[in-house]
Motif scaffolding. Structure first.
Motif, PDB file in Angstrom:
ATOM      1  N   ASP A  33       0.829  -1.205   0.000  1.00 13.28           N
ATOM      2  CA  ASP A  33       0.000   0.000   0.000  1.00 13.28           C
ATOM      3  C   ASP A  33       0.867   1.260   0.000  1.00 13.28           C
ATOM      4  N   TYR A  34       1.901   1.259   0.835  1.00 13.07           N
ATOM      5  CA  TYR A  34       2.791   2.420   0.910  1.00 13.07           C
ATOM      6  C   TYR A  34       3.608   2.573  -0.373  1.00 13.07           C
ATOM      7  N   ALA A  35       4.307   1.495  -0.761  1.00 13.33           N
ATOM      8  CA  ALA A  35       5.239   1.585  -1.887  1.00 13.33           C
ATOM      9  C   ALA A  35       4.528   1.901  -3.193  1.00 13.33           C
ATOM     10  N   CYS A  36       3.310   1.399  -3.361  1.00 14.21           N
ATOM     11  CA  CYS A  36       2.588   1.660  -4.615  1.00 14.21           C
ATOM     12  C   CYS A  36       2.102   3.103  -4.694  1.00 14.21           C
ATOM     13  N   SER A  37       2.190   3.829  -3.582  1.00 12.79           N
ATOM     14  CA  SER A  37       1.896   5.263  -3.642  1.00 12.79           C
ATOM     15  C   SER A  37       3.146   6.044  -4.049  1.00 12.79           C
ATOM     16  N   GLU A  38       4.307   5.385  -3.962  1.00 12.63           N
ATOM     17  CA  GLU A  38       5.586   6.016  -4.303  1.00 12.63           C
ATOM     18  C   GLU A  38       6.119   5.555  -5.662  1.00 12.63           C
TER      19      GLU A  38
END
Length: 121
Positions: free
Chosen positions: A56-61
Protein backbone atom coordinates in the motif's frame (compact mmCIF):
# COMPACT_ATOMS: atom_id res chain seq x y z
CA UNK A 1 42.08 -57.52 -12.97
CA UNK A 2 43.11 -54.66 -15.28
CA UNK A 3 39.47 -54.07 -16.26
CA UNK A 4 38.43 -53.93 -12.61
CA UNK A 5 41.16 -51.36 -11.83
CA UNK A 6 40.11 -49.23 -14.82
CA UNK A 7 36.47 -49.25 -13.68
CA UNK A 8 37.48 -48.27 -10.14
CA UNK A 9 39.68 -45.48 -11.47
CA UNK A 10 36.85 -44.25 -13.72
CA UNK A 11 34.42 -44.20 -10.78
CA UNK A 12 36.85 -42.32 -8.54
CA UNK A 13 37.52 -39.70 -11.23
CA UNK A 14 33.79 -39.35 -11.94
CA UNK A 15 33.03 -38.76 -8.27
CA UNK A 16 35.84 -36.21 -8.00
CA UNK A 17 34.54 -34.32 -11.04
CA UNK A 18 31.03 -34.20 -9.58
CA UNK A 19 32.35 -33.00 -6.20
CA UNK A 20 34.50 -30.27 -7.78
CA UNK A 21 31.70 -29.04 -10.05
CA UNK A 22 29.21 -29.01 -7.16
CA UNK A 23 31.66 -27.13 -4.90
CA UNK A 24 32.30 -24.54 -7.62
CA UNK A 25 28.57 -23.99 -8.21
CA UNK A 26 27.89 -23.72 -4.46
CA UNK A 27 30.78 -21.27 -4.01
CA UNK A 28 29.49 -19.11 -6.87
CA UNK A 29 25.98 -19.11 -5.43
CA UNK A 30 27.11 -18.33 -1.89
CA UNK A 31 29.37 -15.56 -3.12
CA UNK A 32 26.44 -14.05 -4.99
CA UNK A 33 28.36 -14.10 -8.24
CA UNK A 34 25.84 -12.76 -10.68
CA UNK A 35 27.98 -9.98 -12.08
CA UNK A 36 27.59 -8.08 -8.81
CA UNK A 37 23.80 -7.80 -9.14
CA UNK A 38 21.23 -8.45 -6.39
CA UNK A 39 17.46 -8.51 -5.99
CA UNK A 40 15.14 -7.98 -3.02
CA UNK A 41 12.27 -10.45 -2.56
CA UNK A 42 9.72 -11.17 0.13
CA UNK A 43 10.74 -13.67 2.77
CA UNK A 44 8.76 -16.91 2.59
CA UNK A 45 7.71 -16.46 6.21
CA UNK A 46 7.00 -12.72 6.01
CA UNK A 47 3.90 -11.49 7.81
CA UNK A 48 1.24 -11.07 5.09
CA UNK A 49 -0.24 -8.02 6.86
CA UNK A 50 3.16 -6.29 6.90
CA UNK A 51 3.74 -7.13 3.24
CA UNK A 52 0.31 -5.70 2.38
CA UNK A 53 1.10 -2.51 4.33
CA UNK A 54 4.35 -2.23 2.40
CA UNK A 55 2.50 -2.72 -0.90
CA UNK A 56 0.00 0.00 0.00
CA UNK A 57 2.79 2.42 0.91
CA UNK A 58 5.24 1.58 -1.89
CA UNK A 59 2.59 1.66 -4.61
CA UNK A 60 1.90 5.26 -3.64
CA UNK A 61 5.59 6.02 -4.30
CA UNK A 62 6.27 3.74 -7.29
CA UNK A 63 4.45 2.43 -10.33
CA UNK A 64 2.87 -0.91 -9.48
CA UNK A 65 1.40 -1.34 -12.95
CA UNK A 66 3.32 -4.59 -13.65
CA UNK A 67 1.42 -6.39 -10.83
CA UNK A 68 -2.02 -5.20 -11.98
CA UNK A 69 -4.42 -7.67 -13.68
CA UNK A 70 -3.45 -8.37 -17.27
CA UNK A 71 0.17 -7.33 -16.80
CA UNK A 72 3.19 -9.65 -16.80
CA UNK A 73 3.77 -9.81 -13.03
CA UNK A 74 0.15 -10.19 -11.89
CA UNK A 75 0.33 -13.99 -11.69
CA UNK A 76 0.48 -15.49 -9.23
CA UNK A 77 -1.98 -13.08 -7.60
CA UNK A 78 -0.68 -13.41 -4.04
CA UNK A 79 0.48 -10.84 -1.54
CA UNK A 80 3.93 -12.45 -1.31
CA UNK A 81 4.41 -12.57 -5.09
CA UNK A 82 3.29 -8.97 -5.55
CA UNK A 83 5.30 -8.00 -2.48
CA UNK A 84 8.44 -9.49 -4.01
CA UNK A 85 8.03 -7.48 -7.19
CA UNK A 86 7.39 -4.21 -5.32
CA UNK A 87 10.14 -4.85 -2.74
CA UNK A 88 12.54 -5.25 -5.65
CA UNK A 89 11.28 -2.09 -7.38
CA UNK A 90 11.72 -0.19 -4.10
CA UNK A 91 15.18 -1.70 -3.64
CA UNK A 92 16.15 -0.51 -7.12
CA UNK A 93 14.74 2.98 -6.62
CA UNK A 94 15.90 3.65 -3.05
CA UNK A 95 18.56 1.02 -2.29
CA UNK A 96 16.65 -0.41 0.67
CA UNK A 97 15.37 -3.97 1.13
CA UNK A 98 13.01 -3.99 4.10
CA UNK A 99 14.68 -6.42 6.55
CA UNK A 100 11.42 -7.40 8.30
CA UNK A 101 9.73 -8.68 5.16
CA UNK A 102 12.42 -8.88 2.48
CA UNK A 103 15.79 -10.39 1.82
CA UNK A 104 18.52 -9.67 -0.73
CA UNK A 105 19.23 -12.58 -3.07
CA UNK A 106 21.95 -13.18 -5.70
CA UNK A 107 19.65 -15.02 -8.12
CA UNK A 108 17.31 -13.34 -10.58
CA UNK A 109 13.70 -14.04 -9.51
CA UNK A 110 12.30 -13.09 -12.95
CA UNK A 111 9.90 -15.56 -14.54
CA UNK A 112 8.08 -15.75 -17.86
CA UNK A 113 7.50 -12.19 -19.07
CA UNK A 114 7.85 -10.77 -15.55
CA UNK A 115 11.26 -9.09 -15.35
CA UNK A 116 12.80 -8.06 -12.03
CA UNK A 117 15.51 -5.48 -12.66
CA UNK A 118 18.66 -6.22 -10.67
CA UNK A 119 20.55 -3.67 -8.60
CA UNK A 120 24.33 -3.47 -8.95
CA UNK A 121 26.09 -4.13 -5.67
Amino acid sequence: MMMKNNICLFLVISVLVVVVVHAYDKKSLLAGQNNGVAWCVAKDDADIGQVQQFLDYACSELSCEPIQPGNPCFDPPTVLAHGSYVLNAYFNQFGVCSPKIGRVVPLDPSYGDCHYPGRPQ
